[in-house]
Motif scaffolding. Structure first.
Motif, PDB file in Angstrom:
ATOM      1  N   UNK A 261       5.844   2.307   2.757  1.00  0.00           N
ATOM      2  CA  UNK A 261       5.285   1.754   1.333  1.00  0.00           C
ATOM      3  C   UNK A 261       5.899   0.314   1.533  1.00  0.00           C
ATOM      4  N   UNK A 262       7.266  -0.008   1.786  1.00  0.00           N
ATOM      5  CA  UNK A 262       7.765  -1.089   1.765  1.00  0.00           C
ATOM      6  C   UNK A 262       7.131  -2.161   2.888  1.00  0.00           C
ATOM      7  N   UNK A 263       6.768  -1.683   4.270  1.00  0.00           N
ATOM      8  CA  UNK A 263       6.010  -2.459   4.767  1.00  0.00           C
ATOM      9  C   UNK A 263       4.589  -2.774   4.229  1.00  0.00           C
ATOM     10  N   UNK A 264       3.768  -1.816   3.722  1.00  0.00           N
ATOM     11  CA  UNK A 264       2.487  -2.348   3.130  1.00  0.00           C
ATOM     12  C   UNK A 264       2.767  -3.380   1.987  1.00  0.00           C
ATOM     13  N   UNK A 265       3.826  -3.074   1.109  1.00  0.00           N
ATOM     14  CA  UNK A 265       4.068  -3.755  -0.049  1.00  0.00           C
ATOM     15  C   UNK A 265       4.177  -5.323   0.513  1.00  0.00           C
TER      16      UNK A 265
END
Length: 80
Positions: free
Chosen positions: A63-67
């Motif tokens: 999620x952090x990477x996509x964000x």
């Protein structure tokens, strides 16, 4: 001003990645708003024999990477 806000959003994504990677599982799972996600991961753990801790850590890092990548793409492709 928009560039500063977008850069802050990228940093928020990096904090999610750090949280999934380095924080103890008790700190991650003790957040009051995350109990629904933890319940979902416990159900998935029972069905697929995957550790709920690994699943939560992996989900936070993804999620952090996509964000971060989303806001980085917005930063690069839009004219300010």
């Amino acid at each position: 001003m928009a560039v500063v806000i977008i850069c802050c959003m990228i940093l928020v994504g990096l904090i999610f990645i750090y949280g999934g990677w380095k924080r103890p599982y008790d700190e991650i799972s003790s957040a009051p708003d995350i109990w629904i996600v933890e319940l979902l991961f416990v159900i998935i753990e029972k069905l697929f024999k995957i550790s709920a801790e690994k699943l939560m850590r992996t989900s936070l890092m993804i999620f952090g990477t996509v964000w971060s990548l989303f806001f980085l793409c917005v930063l690069i492709t839009h004219a300010y």
